[in-house]
Scaffold this motif. Structure first.
Motif: not given
Length: 147
Positions: A26-29, A44-48, A73-77
């Protein structure tokens, strides 16, 4: 444009993992947001992951804060989030030969039911299409710079 959905896609010369890692941070948004409304992470967390909650500093005329929840959520997809409104922001990633990725960003206001009429009346589909069209090239540039 599908009914009650605004969707655009772009091909990125980076593997899905690279693109997904950006979306799940979320920091990259604010780095790839093309709408100009996402200003910074508040909490929020570092990784969603599925069920994560994250707060963002926003600005649409006036500054405000918005808390989002990851609902798909589906990792990578696939990753999607929503806030108090019934609409969902969804990102789908499809691997393409040569280590590339098709990225599909969707503003899905179909859960709004009858309220979808209000979304259309207020011009959200058109404005969000413009935001998506500005966001995707920024995301592509960011992802390709990390390869």
């Amino acid at each position: 444009m599908a009914k009650r959905k605004v969707s655009r896609s772009i091909v990125v010369a980076a593997p899905p993992k690279v693109v997904f890692d950006i979306l799940a941070d979320p920091r990259a948004h604010p780095e790839f947001d093309g709408s100009g409304s996402v200003r910074g992470l508040v909490s929020g967390p570092d990784r969603l992951e599925h069920g994560s909650r994250f707060g963002m500093e926003m600005r649409l005329g006036l500054p405000y804060r918005m808390t989002n929840s990851v609902v798909e959520f589906e990792e990578g997809r696939l990753i999607a989030w929503k806030h108090l409104g019934p609409h969902i922001w969804r990102w789908e990633l499809e691997p393409i030969a040569g280590g590339r990725t098709r990225v599909i960003e969707t503003f899905d206001y179909s859960p709004a039911g009858f309220g979808a009429f209000l979304y259309q009346l207020l011009g959200y589909p058109v404005r969000n299409a413009q935001g998506i069209e500005a966001t995707l090239p920024r995301l592509r540039q960011l992802a390709e710079s990390r390869v």
